[in-house]
Design a protein around this motif. Structure first.
Motif, PDB file in Angstrom:
ATOM      1  N   PHE A  32      67.285  36.831  39.561  1.00  0.00           N
ATOM      2  CA  PHE A  32      66.012  36.288  39.694  1.00  0.00           C
ATOM      3  C   PHE A  32      65.266  35.333  38.594  1.00  0.00           C
ATOM      4  O   PHE A  32      64.646  34.424  38.881  1.00  0.00           O
ATOM      5  CB  PHE A  32      65.009  37.387  40.171  1.00  0.00           C
ATOM      6  N   SER A  33      65.356  36.169  37.353  1.00  0.00           N
ATOM      7  CA  SER A  33      65.018  35.217  36.128  1.00  0.00           C
ATOM      8  C   SER A  33      65.787  33.927  35.991  1.00  0.00           C
ATOM      9  O   SER A  33      65.108  32.849  35.803  1.00  0.00           O
ATOM     10  CB  SER A  33      65.224  36.196  34.952  1.00  0.00           C
ATOM     11  N   ILE A  34      66.892  33.922  36.456  1.00  0.00           N
ATOM     12  CA  ILE A  34      67.790  32.695  36.242  1.00  0.00           C
ATOM     13  C   ILE A  34      67.282  31.634  37.207  1.00  0.00           C
ATOM     14  O   ILE A  34      67.113  30.481  37.023  1.00  0.00           O
ATOM     15  CB  ILE A  34      69.316  33.043  36.606  1.00  0.00           C
ATOM     16  N   THR A  35      66.941  32.311  38.586  1.00  0.00           N
ATOM     17  CA  THR A  35      66.333  31.247  39.618  1.00  0.00           C
ATOM     18  C   THR A  35      64.959  30.703  39.231  1.00  0.00           C
ATOM     19  O   THR A  35      64.777  29.683  39.477  1.00  0.00           O
ATOM     20  CB  THR A  35      66.259  32.243  41.012  1.00  0.00           C
ATOM     21  N   VAL A  36      64.084  31.663  38.517  1.00  0.00           N
ATOM     22  CA  VAL A  36      62.867  31.179  38.159  1.00  0.00           C
ATOM     23  C   VAL A  36      63.067  29.908  37.232  1.00  0.00           C
ATOM     24  O   VAL A  36      62.456  29.077  37.160  1.00  0.00           O
ATOM     25  CB  VAL A  36      62.085  32.229  37.782  1.00  0.00           C
TER      26      VAL A  36
END
Length: 208
Positions: A185-189
């Motif tokens: 999720f952090s990578i997607t953000v």
């Protein structure tokens, strides 16, 4: 291992993508098609081919790299490199032609012209790097084939999840899965952030 693989993929893939996007040469379309094909390469297929090369009977068997972290890094590079290179090329190709024309008008050399285009596409290139990171972070097929999932040596989070699930230890598998989802999720953000910066920068340049 993921960090090392991403650095290697970026060092090789980003310049290659820039060269493809900035220059014309025989076979350019073939190289571009190969990179786009590599983006969809199944991880298990990449792991299988690498296993055949690194096995004792393979052409690189003498290196003794099979079932080592190095083999896992190579597998991750094979998966991340086409993504970084392809998205870097797309970022360069989508830069407003006005940027290049303005550089030429101001008397820039070919190198300065290329640097101006790369600078304009830097956020989109960074988004490609983040996409490559997302690809290898959740990878399990290739690295378990060439790494062997050896405890304390080649066992990583994704292979641990697969192992613990097979053992019925769902609590640990779910906990690790939540951690992995949080990282993804952090990578997607971060990916969305760089993509937005890229679009904002392009829009600002077009109004300059």
């Amino acid at each position: 291992m993921t960090g090392i693989a991403l650095i290697i993929s970026t060092i090789i893939g980003a310049p290659l993508g820039a060269v493809i996007g900035l220059s014309k040469f025989p076979g350019k379309n073939v190289v571009r098609a190969l990179l786009y094909t590599g983006m969809g390469l199944p991880p298990v297929a990449a792991g299988l081919f690498l296993y055949l090369f690194l096995s004792r009977s393979g052409p690189l068997g003498f290196t003794g790299l099979l079932y080592t972290p190095t083999a896992m890094v190579i597998a991750q590079c094979i998966l991340a490199f086409p993504i970084v290179a392809s998205l870097s090329h797309a970022a360069i190709a989508n830069v407003d032609p006005v940027i290049r024309q303005a550089a030429i008008t101001l008397g820039a050399t070919p190198i300065q012209e290329s640097l101006a285009v790369v600078k304009e596409a830097r956020y989109s290139i960074m988004a490609g790097v983040m996409a490559g990171l997302g690809r290898v972070m959740a990878e399990v097929g290739a690295i378990i084939i060439v790494g062997g999932n050896i405890a304390g040596y080649t066992r990583v989070m994704t292979t641990t999840i697969a192992l613990e699930t097979d053992k019925g230890n769902f609590e640990l598998a779910i906990a690790l899965g939540i951690i992995l989802l949080t990282i993804s999720f952090s990578i997607t953000v971060a990916l969305r952030f760089f993509q937005r910066l890229g679009r904002t920068g392009t829009s600002a340049a077009s109004w300059a």
